[in-house]
Design an enzyme around this catalytic site. Sequence first.
Site, PDB file in Angstrom:
ATOM      1  N   HIS A  39      77.415  11.323  52.557  1.00 40.68           N
ATOM      2  CA  HIS A  39      76.640  13.019  52.783  1.00 40.68           C
ATOM      3  C   HIS A  39      76.633  13.712  53.399  1.00 40.68           C
ATOM      4  O   HIS A  39      76.362  12.675  54.979  1.00 40.68           O
ATOM      5  CB  HIS A  39      75.427  13.314  51.505  1.00 40.68           C
ATOM      6  CG  HIS A  39      75.447  14.167  51.358  1.00 40.68           C
ATOM      7  ND1 HIS A  39      74.609  15.310  52.144  1.00 40.68           N
ATOM      8  CD2 HIS A  39      76.060  14.896  50.174  1.00 40.68           C
ATOM      9  CE1 HIS A  39      74.755  16.510  51.423  1.00 40.68           C
ATOM     10  NE2 HIS A  39      75.284  16.214  50.255  1.00 40.68           N
ATOM     11  N   GLY A  43      73.335  23.611  51.629  1.00 41.49           N
ATOM     12  CA  GLY A  43      71.819  24.656  51.402  1.00 41.49           C
ATOM     13  C   GLY A  43      71.547  26.032  52.202  1.00 41.49           C
ATOM     14  O   GLY A  43      71.046  26.824  52.112  1.00 41.49           O
ATOM     15  N   GLU A  80      73.957  15.138  55.288  1.00 38.01           N
ATOM     16  CA  GLU A  80      73.243  14.999  55.925  1.00 38.01           C
ATOM     17  C   GLU A  80      72.807  13.586  56.206  1.00 38.01           C
ATOM     18  O   GLU A  80      71.781  13.174  56.924  1.00 38.01           O
ATOM     19  CB  GLU A  80      71.648  14.729  54.801  1.00 38.01           C
ATOM     20  CG  GLU A  80      71.756  16.573  54.350  1.00 38.01           C
ATOM     21  CD  GLU A  80      71.363  16.752  52.685  1.00 38.01           C
ATOM     22  OE1 GLU A  80      71.597  18.254  52.577  1.00 38.01           O
ATOM     23  OE2 GLU A  80      71.002  15.898  52.389  1.00 38.01           O
ATOM     24  N   GLU A 121      82.544  18.940  51.454  1.00 36.62           N
ATOM     25  CA  GLU A 121      81.213  19.432  51.902  1.00 36.62           C
ATOM     26  C   GLU A 121      81.750  20.703  53.434  1.00 36.62           C
ATOM     27  O   GLU A 121      81.088  19.671  53.986  1.00 36.62           O
ATOM     28  CB  GLU A 121      79.956  18.510  51.672  1.00 36.62           C
ATOM     29  CG  GLU A 121      80.226  18.803  50.092  1.00 36.62           C
ATOM     30  CD  GLU A 121      78.630  17.771  50.016  1.00 36.62           C
ATOM     31  OE1 GLU A 121      78.724  18.939  48.790  1.00 36.62           O
ATOM     32  OE2 GLU A 121      77.967  17.059  50.496  1.00 36.62           O
ATOM     33  N   ASN A 140      73.569  16.771  42.900  1.00 37.05           N
ATOM     34  CA  ASN A 140      72.733  15.451  43.435  1.00 37.05           C
ATOM     35  C   ASN A 140      71.608  16.216  43.596  1.00 37.05           C
ATOM     36  O   ASN A 140      71.789  17.472  44.804  1.00 37.05           O
ATOM     37  CB  ASN A 140      73.502  16.265  45.652  1.00 37.05           C
ATOM     38  CG  ASN A 140      73.093  14.628  46.105  1.00 37.05           C
ATOM     39  OD1 ASN A 140      72.286  13.960  45.911  1.00 37.05           O
ATOM     40  ND2 ASN A 140      73.693  15.422  47.945  1.00 37.05           N
ATOM     41  N   LYS A 177      69.534  15.097  45.411  1.00 38.76           N
ATOM     42  CA  LYS A 177      68.693  14.829  46.889  1.00 38.76           C
ATOM     43  C   LYS A 177      67.277  14.301  46.788  1.00 38.76           C
ATOM     44  O   LYS A 177      66.909  13.775  46.278  1.00 38.76           O
ATOM     45  CB  LYS A 177      68.376  16.377  47.209  1.00 38.76           C
ATOM     46  CG  LYS A 177      70.190  16.784  47.881  1.00 38.76           C
ATOM     47  CD  LYS A 177      69.860  17.677  48.812  1.00 38.76           C
ATOM     48  CE  LYS A 177      71.811  18.362  49.267  1.00 38.76           C
ATOM     49  NZ  LYS A 177      72.257  19.692  50.100  1.00 38.76           N
ATOM     50  N   SER A 227      76.609  25.302  48.578  1.00 36.79           N
ATOM     51  CA  SER A 227      76.079  25.947  47.741  1.00 36.79           C
ATOM     52  C   SER A 227      77.139  26.721  47.026  1.00 36.79           C
ATOM     53  O   SER A 227      77.121  28.176  46.685  1.00 36.79           O
ATOM     54  CB  SER A 227      75.812  27.427  49.076  1.00 36.79           C
ATOM     55  OG  SER A 227      74.946  27.068  49.710  1.00 36.79           O
TER      56      SER A 227
END
Length: 247
Positions: free
Chosen positions: A94, A170, A96, A164, A10, A12, A210
């Site tokens: 996702h 991150g 985010e 996730e 990904n 991003k 991560s």
Amino acid sequence: MSRKFFVGGNWKLNGDKKSLGELAQTMNAAKVDPNVEVVCGAPSIYLDFARSKLDAKFEVAAQNCYKVAKGAFTGEISPAMIKDCGVNWVILGHSERRHVFGESDELIGQKTAHALESGLCVIACIGEKLDEREGGITEKVVFAQTKVIADNVKDWSKVVLAYEPVWAIGTGKTASPQQAQEVHDKLRGWLKTNVSEAVANSVRIIYGGSVTGATCKELASQKDVDGFLVGGASLKPEFIEIINAKA
């Protein structure tokens, strides 16, 4: 039954034509395990570019799409447009999208249904936040998210579930291989009870949060971890190491 190992990258909101072109060259030249399905999630403006630069052995994904084919929805893209770029995958739900952009479970379910009806394959993301894990409600959260996705899936061969934990994305914190395995095992149990045993055995449940060259091998050795959704490391040469985690 054996599930084909799956590694998604990904990208991003990262990269430009120069850096992504160089990444594609690195990937095309690398020796990668032929038993792994690899999909790169490019920013929508670079979907055409990524598809033209990456070898055919690599698939490309959009990072999001809308729930209808066309219309007055400024700034959105549809599965039909994604397919028109020669791209076969989309990442939906996702964290985010959920937590930065406020997408609801319901909207993610609607997007999943439309993407699948349009012939795209879906990487459907689920995962709990830190306060939810510390509050002991990880299962409750991920089961509720999974239910909304499952309610909108007819053909599970077109879906990969990505677990996730939001607290590990991150942050440099990775769920331990045991923590990942535990949730993946429970998700498979949920699918067995609520969908079918065949789907529970065949659907790929991948881990994201991560993932690096250093952590991938032990994670990949877990019985119910069928691959990865990789963030930052997917923009670096170490992505090849992660693709080859089982080799």
